[in-house]
Design an enzyme around this catalytic site. Sequence first.
Site, PDB file in Angstrom:
ATOM      1  N   CYS A   1      37.261  39.947  47.432  1.00  0.00           N
ATOM      2  CA  CYS A   1      38.293  39.845  46.400  1.00  0.00           C
ATOM      3  C   CYS A   1      38.957  41.204  46.230  1.00  0.00           C
ATOM      4  O   CYS A   1      38.276  42.198  45.968  1.00  0.00           O
ATOM      5  CB  CYS A   1      37.708  39.376  45.068  1.00  0.00           C
ATOM      6  SG  CYS A   1      38.964  39.284  43.767  1.00  0.00           S
TER       7      CYS A   1
ATOM      8  N   LEU B   1      38.474  33.412  34.339  1.00  0.00           N
ATOM      9  CA  LEU B   1      39.498  34.127  35.086  1.00  0.00           C
ATOM     10  C   LEU B   1      39.282  33.846  36.567  1.00  0.00           C
ATOM     11  O   LEU B   1      38.217  33.391  36.972  1.00  0.00           O
ATOM     12  CB  LEU B   1      39.417  35.627  34.818  1.00  0.00           C
ATOM     13  CG  LEU B   1      39.658  36.067  33.372  1.00  0.00           C
ATOM     14  CD1 LEU B   1      39.292  37.537  33.201  1.00  0.00           C
ATOM     15  CD2 LEU B   1      41.106  35.813  32.965  1.00  0.00           C
ATOM     16  N   SER B   2      40.266  34.160  37.389  1.00  0.00           N
ATOM     17  CA  SER B   2      40.090  33.879  38.810  1.00  0.00           C
ATOM     18  C   SER B   2      38.903  34.651  39.395  1.00  0.00           C
ATOM     19  O   SER B   2      38.250  34.166  40.318  1.00  0.00           O
ATOM     20  CB  SER B   2      41.372  34.178  39.596  1.00  0.00           C
ATOM     21  OG  SER B   2      41.751  35.526  39.470  1.00  0.00           O
ATOM     22  N   GLU B   3      38.606  35.830  38.845  1.00  0.00           N
ATOM     23  CA  GLU B   3      37.440  36.584  39.312  1.00  0.00           C
ATOM     24  C   GLU B   3      36.805  37.386  38.175  1.00  0.00           C
ATOM     25  O   GLU B   3      37.504  37.917  37.314  1.00  0.00           O
ATOM     26  CB  GLU B   3      37.809  37.577  40.427  1.00  0.00           C
ATOM     27  CG  GLU B   3      38.382  36.959  41.684  1.00  0.00           C
ATOM     28  CD  GLU B   3      37.366  36.230  42.533  1.00  0.00           C
ATOM     29  OE1 GLU B   3      36.149  36.366  42.262  1.00  0.00           O
ATOM     30  OE2 GLU B   3      37.790  35.536  43.461  1.00  0.00           O
ATOM     31  N   THR B   4      35.490  37.446  38.227  1.00  0.00           N
ATOM     32  CA  THR B   4      34.721  38.408  37.439  1.00  0.00           C
ATOM     33  C   THR B   4      33.923  39.262  38.417  1.00  0.00           C
ATOM     34  O   THR B   4      33.229  38.732  39.290  1.00  0.00           O
ATOM     35  CB  THR B   4      33.772  37.712  36.456  1.00  0.00           C
ATOM     36  OG1 THR B   4      34.537  36.945  35.511  1.00  0.00           O
ATOM     37  CG2 THR B   4      32.929  38.731  35.697  1.00  0.00           C
TER      38      THR B   4
END
Length: 261
Positions: free
Chosen positions: A71, A44-47
């Site tokens: 983020c 995903l774009s961020e964790t």
Amino acid sequence: MEIKIYQIDAFADNIFEGNPAAVCPLNEWISDELLQKIAEENNLSETAFFVAEDEGYSLRWFTPEDEVDLCGHATLAAAHVLFQHLGYVKESILFYTKSGTLEVGRSDSGYSMIFPASGPEAIDTPTVLKEALGVIPTKTLVAFDYIVVLDSESQVRSLSPDFVKLQTLDLRGVVVTAPGDEVDFVSRCFFPKLRVNEDPVTGSAHCELAPYWAKKLSRNKLTGKQLSKRTGMVQCEVIGDRVILLGNAVDYMSGIVTIKT
């Protein structure tokens, strides 16, 4: 080792909207290598990962490629997990991050995040940026991303960037923006260096966009719309050197990451 994981759609009122983020609450920090591997596996774009600390939580964010300094949507997702799943009872949460202390509160209208404002400054447009986007910007600015200003929403919608060329730029990414047809401003956000060619809804980019448009439009409350395939709305308020971002979040799934040690 077992780690609880949640996948949350942030800046969304319904699933399959907004920007998905994974959230992993931890009892204590594990190695950076393992944090990065989990983020890469999630793809995903961020964790987001957090650990309880003092009166709040230490919070870190990883893309599939690297750790980032700020983020928005994954912070929103982390706060949602704390409020909705982990029994957090106060009205606001403090997160200690590489970008300083961030605060997320909740109300009947959603979650509000208090983030640092990053006012962009005008620069000459790099040649590779013009080539990669295939347009001549009205204006180019720089904060922690390149900010490319175009004349119209339709121009932003129709962009088809060359991500290989964008990847050669020195900053985190490229944010393209223009006046909106039905909102104050629109945007699209490209981060190929982080293996996120186009981010669905980017809270941190609005820390750069909101100060620019607030000055341009002479008002401090603004509505931004990110024109990704999933789309997302971000309500912004600029107060001094801070930007307040307002949005909702919804659950998509939860599970357990099992790692043999």
